[in-house]
Design a protein around this motif. Structure first.
Motif, PDB file in Angstrom:
ATOM      1  N   VAL A  74      -0.045  -9.394  -4.883  1.00 27.97           N
ATOM      2  CA  VAL A  74      -0.789  -8.690  -4.149  1.00 27.97           C
ATOM      3  C   VAL A  74      -2.079  -8.742  -3.893  1.00 27.97           C
ATOM      4  CG1 VAL A  74       1.160  -6.804  -4.646  1.00 27.97           C
ATOM      5  CG2 VAL A  74      -0.949  -6.903  -5.927  1.00 27.97           C
ATOM      6  N   GLY A  75      -2.452  -9.922  -4.544  1.00 26.15           N
ATOM      7  CA  GLY A  75      -4.153 -10.243  -4.193  1.00 26.15           C
ATOM      8  C   GLY A  75      -5.084  -9.355  -5.044  1.00 26.15           C
ATOM      9  N   ARG A  76      -4.396  -8.760  -6.152  1.00 24.95           N
ATOM     10  CA  ARG A  76      -5.476  -7.946  -6.926  1.00 24.95           C
ATOM     11  C   ARG A  76      -5.479  -8.563  -8.326  1.00 24.95           C
ATOM     12  NH1 ARG A  76      -3.804  -5.047  -2.790  1.00 24.95           N
ATOM     13  NH2 ARG A  76      -4.737  -2.980  -2.366  1.00 24.95           N
ATOM     14  N   THR A  77      -6.929  -8.719  -8.861  1.00 23.71           N
ATOM     15  CA  THR A  77      -6.928  -8.996 -10.324  1.00 23.71           C
ATOM     16  C   THR A  77      -7.288  -7.865 -11.223  1.00 23.71           C
ATOM     17  OG1 THR A  77      -9.418  -9.021  -9.520  1.00 23.71           O
ATOM     18  CG2 THR A  77      -8.300 -11.148  -9.315  1.00 23.71           C
ATOM     19  N   ILE A  78      -7.025  -8.118 -12.450  1.00 26.13           N
ATOM     20  CA  ILE A  78      -7.251  -6.938 -13.346  1.00 26.13           C
ATOM     21  C   ILE A  78      -8.604  -7.057 -13.903  1.00 26.13           C
ATOM     22  CG2 ILE A  78      -6.139  -6.043 -15.385  1.00 26.13           C
ATOM     23  CD1 ILE A  78      -4.025  -6.329 -12.955  1.00 26.13           C
TER      24      ILE A  78
ATOM     25  N   PHE B 278       8.606  -7.761  -2.505  1.00 29.37           N
ATOM     26  CA  PHE B 278       9.293  -8.013  -3.860  1.00 29.37           C
ATOM     27  C   PHE B 278       7.934  -8.117  -4.967  1.00 29.37           C
ATOM     28  CE2 PHE B 278      10.609  -9.941  -7.968  1.00 29.37           C
ATOM     29  CZ  PHE B 278      11.642  -8.887  -8.346  1.00 29.37           C
ATOM     30  N   GLY B 279       7.026  -8.815  -4.777  1.00 28.48           N
ATOM     31  CA  GLY B 279       6.002  -8.943  -5.664  1.00 28.48           C
ATOM     32  C   GLY B 279       4.993  -7.526  -5.583  1.00 28.48           C
ATOM     33  N   ALA B 280       4.900  -6.892  -4.395  1.00 29.58           N
ATOM     34  CA  ALA B 280       4.197  -5.816  -4.676  1.00 29.58           C
ATOM     35  C   ALA B 280       5.005  -4.783  -5.252  1.00 29.58           C
ATOM     36  CB  ALA B 280       3.627  -5.228  -2.963  1.00 29.58           C
ATOM     37  N   ALA B 281       6.408  -4.742  -5.228  1.00 27.36           N
ATOM     38  CA  ALA B 281       7.302  -3.818  -5.805  1.00 27.36           C
ATOM     39  C   ALA B 281       7.261  -3.845  -7.235  1.00 27.36           C
ATOM     40  CB  ALA B 281       8.644  -3.852  -5.211  1.00 27.36           C
ATOM     41  N   LEU B 282       7.154  -5.204  -7.604  1.00 26.61           N
ATOM     42  CA  LEU B 282       7.116  -5.437  -9.059  1.00 26.61           C
ATOM     43  C   LEU B 282       5.779  -4.927  -9.733  1.00 26.61           C
ATOM     44  CD1 LEU B 282       8.740  -6.909 -11.421  1.00 26.61           C
ATOM     45  CD2 LEU B 282       7.344  -9.016 -10.714  1.00 26.61           C
TER      46      LEU B 282
ATOM     47  N   LEU C 193       1.757   2.818  -4.125  1.00 28.94           N
ATOM     48  CA  LEU C 193       2.331   2.290  -2.802  1.00 28.94           C
ATOM     49  C   LEU C 193       1.160   2.393  -1.869  1.00 28.94           C
ATOM     50  CD1 LEU C 193       5.842   4.022  -3.114  1.00 28.94           C
ATOM     51  CD2 LEU C 193       5.251   1.656  -3.252  1.00 28.94           C
ATOM     52  N   ILE C 194       0.370   3.306  -1.718  1.00 36.00           N
ATOM     53  CA  ILE C 194      -0.514   3.468  -0.779  1.00 36.00           C
ATOM     54  C   ILE C 194      -1.633   2.475  -1.124  1.00 36.00           C
ATOM     55  CG2 ILE C 194      -2.536   4.796  -0.208  1.00 36.00           C
ATOM     56  CD1 ILE C 194      -0.973   7.242  -0.628  1.00 36.00           C
ATOM     57  N   ALA C 195      -1.832   2.121  -2.274  1.00 35.03           N
ATOM     58  CA  ALA C 195      -2.913   0.839  -2.419  1.00 35.03           C
ATOM     59  C   ALA C 195      -2.369  -0.492  -1.986  1.00 35.03           C
ATOM     60  CB  ALA C 195      -2.919   1.022  -4.015  1.00 35.03           C
ATOM     61  N   VAL C 196      -0.934  -0.573  -1.831  1.00 35.77           N
ATOM     62  CA  VAL C 196      -0.359  -2.030  -1.366  1.00 35.77           C
ATOM     63  C   VAL C 196      -0.145  -1.954   0.101  1.00 35.77           C
ATOM     64  CG1 VAL C 196       0.148  -2.834  -3.556  1.00 35.77           C
ATOM     65  CG2 VAL C 196       1.814  -1.422  -2.033  1.00 35.77           C
ATOM     66  N   GLY C 197      -0.557  -0.709   0.730  1.00 38.03           N
ATOM     67  CA  GLY C 197      -0.443  -0.749   2.398  1.00 38.03           C
ATOM     68  C   GLY C 197       0.670   0.107   2.782  1.00 38.03           C
ATOM     69  N   ILE C 198       1.402   0.771   2.141  1.00 35.95           N
ATOM     70  CA  ILE C 198       2.269   1.765   2.368  1.00 35.95           C
ATOM     71  C   ILE C 198       1.962   3.052   3.022  1.00 35.95           C
ATOM     72  CG2 ILE C 198       4.439   3.089   2.173  1.00 35.95           C
ATOM     73  CD1 ILE C 198       4.777   0.025   1.953  1.00 35.95           C
ATOM     74  N   PRO C 199       2.088   3.639   4.269  1.00 30.70           N
ATOM     75  CA  PRO C 199       1.551   4.930   4.690  1.00 30.70           C
ATOM     76  C   PRO C 199       1.859   6.010   3.606  1.00 30.70           C
ATOM     77  CG  PRO C 199       2.874   3.670   6.526  1.00 30.70           C
ATOM     78  CD  PRO C 199       3.200   2.867   5.334  1.00 30.70           C
ATOM     79  N   ALA C 200       0.970   6.894   3.789  1.00 26.78           N
ATOM     80  CA  ALA C 200       0.997   7.890   2.613  1.00 26.78           C
ATOM     81  C   ALA C 200       2.274   8.798   2.569  1.00 26.78           C
ATOM     82  CB  ALA C 200      -0.262   8.907   2.816  1.00 26.78           C
ATOM     83  N   GLU C 201       2.752   9.191   3.906  1.00 26.30           N
ATOM     84  CA  GLU C 201       3.893   9.999   3.834  1.00 26.30           C
ATOM     85  C   GLU C 201       5.184   9.375   3.314  1.00 26.30           C
ATOM     86  OE1 GLU C 201       3.093   8.082   7.670  1.00 26.30           O
ATOM     87  OE2 GLU C 201       1.888   9.259   6.307  1.00 26.30           O
ATOM     88  N   VAL C 202       5.116   7.827   3.765  1.00 23.62           N
ATOM     89  CA  VAL C 202       6.405   7.263   3.260  1.00 23.62           C
ATOM     90  C   VAL C 202       6.191   6.853   1.889  1.00 23.62           C
ATOM     91  CG1 VAL C 202       7.435   5.006   3.460  1.00 23.62           C
ATOM     92  CG2 VAL C 202       6.643   5.943   5.429  1.00 23.62           C
ATOM     93  N   ALA C 203       5.031   6.716   1.405  1.00 26.04           N
ATOM     94  CA  ALA C 203       4.778   6.396  -0.187  1.00 26.04           C
ATOM     95  C   ALA C 203       5.163   7.621  -1.021  1.00 26.04           C
ATOM     96  CB  ALA C 203       3.403   5.976  -0.248  1.00 26.04           C
ATOM     97  N   LEU C 204       4.820   8.687  -0.612  1.00 22.83           N
ATOM     98  CA  LEU C 204       5.374   9.966  -1.454  1.00 22.83           C
ATOM     99  C   LEU C 204       7.014  10.185  -1.268  1.00 22.83           C
ATOM    100  CD1 LEU C 204       4.845  12.273  -3.165  1.00 22.83           C
ATOM    101  CD2 LEU C 204       4.213  13.596  -1.030  1.00 22.83           C
ATOM    102  N   ALA C 205       7.456   9.885   0.007  1.00 26.41           N
ATOM    103  CA  ALA C 205       8.780  10.172   0.024  1.00 26.41           C
ATOM    104  C   ALA C 205       9.635   9.184  -0.768  1.00 26.41           C
ATOM    105  CB  ALA C 205       9.266  10.151   1.397  1.00 26.41           C
TER     106      ALA C 205
END
Length: 297
Positions: free
Chosen positions: A127-131, A221-225, A255-267
């Protein structure tokens, strides 16, 4: 419980439930059903892992029942405490000596959390994010670890210095350490533990992807993981039974952080939690009674 969860979710996500209702009205329910099936298949990974930890085959039916019963007790007892206690009791009823069951009971939880850390570091690359730990306040964690180490050292010293305690505790300690060592040094058993744990993590990530897809968005899948693992770690540290409200909010934020729209993310977060956390305990209540009635708990 529902009132508290809805209040917490609304306050943390700032998304009204009427928006979520609109999302569900257009959801692809066949994908939600797929997510539900994937979530239940994680129990097979648990059966494999438990059998490898205790070093003998476990009965499939009762162990599946035990998994649902464990999900039921997790809604009543904060964090992992209830699941560990039930795991110890189930092992005892399978004929595992008490000392070995107590030593191996937390082992599955420790292995699971260790996998979460490893997978989080791996999935972060997708997801292109470092810890980044530079801004983290590790003081409370360091103090907690120091307290645990000091308490363990004091306990060992007391046991060694007091003959009465020593004669009672040392045989149990030897038995417990031998059981854990057998789980971690036998290549075949260790391989099954790794395979079963990884199976659970992968299936939960696929469940999250299916939950997002049900509302018209795509989650690699990588973002979901990454999101599922991070939330699993976070919720496991919260003293909230079942992570009610906290899990939904954390999933939504991830989910919002990896690019999913907010309303979809909550649902999708609510859907994911329903199929993994809230529906299984309905079966778990009946499973608990079934196991107790047949002497498995």
């Amino acid at each position: 419980t529902l009132f508290a969860a809805s209040a917490l979710i609304s306050s943390l996500t700032e998304i009204g439930f009427e928006t979520v209702a609109d999302q569900f009205s257009t959801a692809t329910w066949s994908l939600i059903a797929v997510g539900f099936v994937l979530a239940q298949l994680t129990n097979l990974g648990e059966v494999m892992t438990l059998g490898a930890v205790i070093g003998r085959p476990v009965p499939l039916g009762p162990t599946l029942m035990y998994r649902y019963a464990s999900s039921f007790v997790s809604l009543a007892v904060p964090s992992e405490a209830g699941a560990i206690a039930m795991n110890i009791r189930y092992q005892q009823k399978l004929g595992i000596p008490a000392a070995a069951a107590v030593a191996q009971g937390p082992l599955l939880t420790l292995i699971s959390k260790g996998f979460d850390v490893i997978l989080l570091l791996i999935a972060a690359q997708f997801v292109g994010r470092t810890i980044d730990f530079d801004g983290a306040d590790l003081g409370p964690v360091v103090r907690l670890v120091a307290f645990i180490v000091i308490a363990a050292v004091v306990g060992v010293v007391v046991v060694l210095l007091v003959p009465r305690f020593r004669s009672w505790a040392l045989p149990h300690l030897r038995e417990g350490f031998a059981a854990v060592r057998g789980s971690l040094t036998d290549p075949s058993r260790l391989g099954k533990i790794v395979a079963g744990t990884l199976m659970q993590k992968v299936l939960f990530a696929m469940t999250l992807s299916a939950s997002v897809a049900a509302f018209g968005s795509d989650l690699p899948f990588g973002a979901a993981l990454f999101v599922n693992t991070a939330v699993s770690l976070f919720v496991g540290l919260m003293p909230v039974p079942g992570g009610i409200g906290v899990g939904e909010s954390a999933l939504t934020a991830g989910l919002i952080a990896v690019g999913i729209p907010a309303e979809v993310a909550l649902a999708a977060a609510i859907t994911h939690r329903m199929v993994t956390t809230y529906i299984p305990p309905v079966f778990g209540w009946w499973s608990s009674r079934w196991l107790v009635g047949r002497g498995y708990l």
